[in-house]
Scaffold this active site. Structure first.
Site, PDB file in Angstrom:
ATOM      1  N   HIS A  12       0.831  -1.205   0.000  1.00 60.51           N
ATOM      2  CA  HIS A  12       0.000   0.000   0.000  1.00 60.51           C
ATOM      3  C   HIS A  12       0.871   1.263   0.000  1.00 60.51           C
ATOM      4  O   HIS A  12       2.046   1.244   0.380  1.00 60.51           O
ATOM      5  CB  HIS A  12      -0.926   0.011   1.222  1.00 60.51           C
ATOM      6  CG  HIS A  12      -0.193   0.070   2.533  1.00 60.51           C
ATOM      7  ND1 HIS A  12       0.357   1.227   3.043  1.00 60.51           N
ATOM      8  CD2 HIS A  12       0.097  -0.901   3.434  1.00 60.51           C
ATOM      9  CE1 HIS A  12       0.937   0.979   4.200  1.00 60.51           C
ATOM     10  NE2 HIS A  12       0.808  -0.309   4.462  1.00 60.51           N
ATOM     11  N   GLU A  85      -2.173  -6.863   7.512  1.00 60.13           N
ATOM     12  CA  GLU A  85      -0.902  -6.700   8.204  1.00 60.13           C
ATOM     13  C   GLU A  85      -0.843  -7.595   9.443  1.00 60.13           C
ATOM     14  O   GLU A  85      -1.884  -8.041   9.955  1.00 60.13           O
ATOM     15  CB  GLU A  85      -0.722  -5.224   8.602  1.00 60.13           C
ATOM     16  CG  GLU A  85       0.578  -4.870   9.319  1.00 60.13           C
ATOM     17  CD  GLU A  85       1.822  -5.229   8.519  1.00 60.13           C
ATOM     18  OE1 GLU A  85       2.157  -6.444   8.452  1.00 60.13           O
ATOM     19  OE2 GLU A  85       2.472  -4.309   7.988  1.00 60.13           O
TER      20      GLU A  85
END
Length: 213
Positions: A12, A85
């Site tokens: 990202h 994550e």
């Protein structure tokens, strides 16, 4: 003959917490202005790459990156929690320096990459993260055998992907960069994984931050 499946993996774009070296984990932080610009640059670069499907972590910073890429590829991203994550437990919301100062024993175990150290207060061990990410990658590769697909994810996940495809130890110090909006390519043929290219930033006007320890 065995078919080769290619997976393009994008980290990202930058968040304010990345810039502050603050541990996000699964706290749902969005992209900052630079991160949005990086996501658009990745989208423009990847628009020349035909993709059979697209997957993304369901956390906001990954979704925002994926949404921009999806427009350029004319695809709808499928959200997969396997690509979230790592859960960093008591470190989430703190900078790396604050984590070291506040929880020295726990941070030492984290820093030395003890594969079975579960970060207290809801965190994951590296081995747990490895199992989650491995299952997610295998699922994508099996569902799209012989095709090219894209995954948008996070720095901690990419750390695992690199070790998985290279066959290196979870405890080995990191010897590679994981830039924001960096583009990596891995492939699977049969049961064999290969690292094709890693952390490409040619599409970025400036290199994304790599704030991971």
């Amino acid at each position: 003959m065995e078919e080769t499946t290619r997976i393009c993996i994008v980290r990202h774009g930058e968040t304010t917490w990345n810039a502050e070296k603050r541990i996000q984990g699964q706290i749902d932080i969005g992209l900052n202005a630079l991160g949005l610009t990086q996501a658009t640059a990745a989208a423009n670069w990847l628009s020349r790459q035909p993709m059979a499907a697209m997957y993304s972590s369901d956390l906001l910073r990954a979704r925002q990156t994926a949404e921009r890429i999806a427009v350029s590829l004319n695809l709808l991203p499928t959200l997969r929690p396997e690509f979230r994550e790592r859960r960093y437990g008591l470190f989430e919301g703190l900078t790396y320096d604050e984590s070291r100062a506040r929880y020295p024993a726990e941070y030492q175990a984290f820093e030395r990459r003890d594969p079975d150290f579960v970060i207290p207060q809801g965190g994951e061990s590296l081995r747990q993260l490895y199992d989650r990410v491995h299952a997610g990658l295998q699922r994508v590769a099996t569902d799209h055998q012989g095709a090219t697909v894209l995954v948008v994810t996070h720095g901690g996940v990419l750390d695992i992907v690199n070790r998985l495809v290279r066959g290196t130890s979870l405890s080995r110090p990191r010897d590679f960069l994981i830039p924001n909006a960096g583009i990596s390519w891995v492939s699977r043929c049969g049961e064999r994984w290969a690292l094709d290219t890693w952390g490409g930033t040619e599409h970025l006007a400036m290199v994304g931050l790599d704030e991971l320890p």
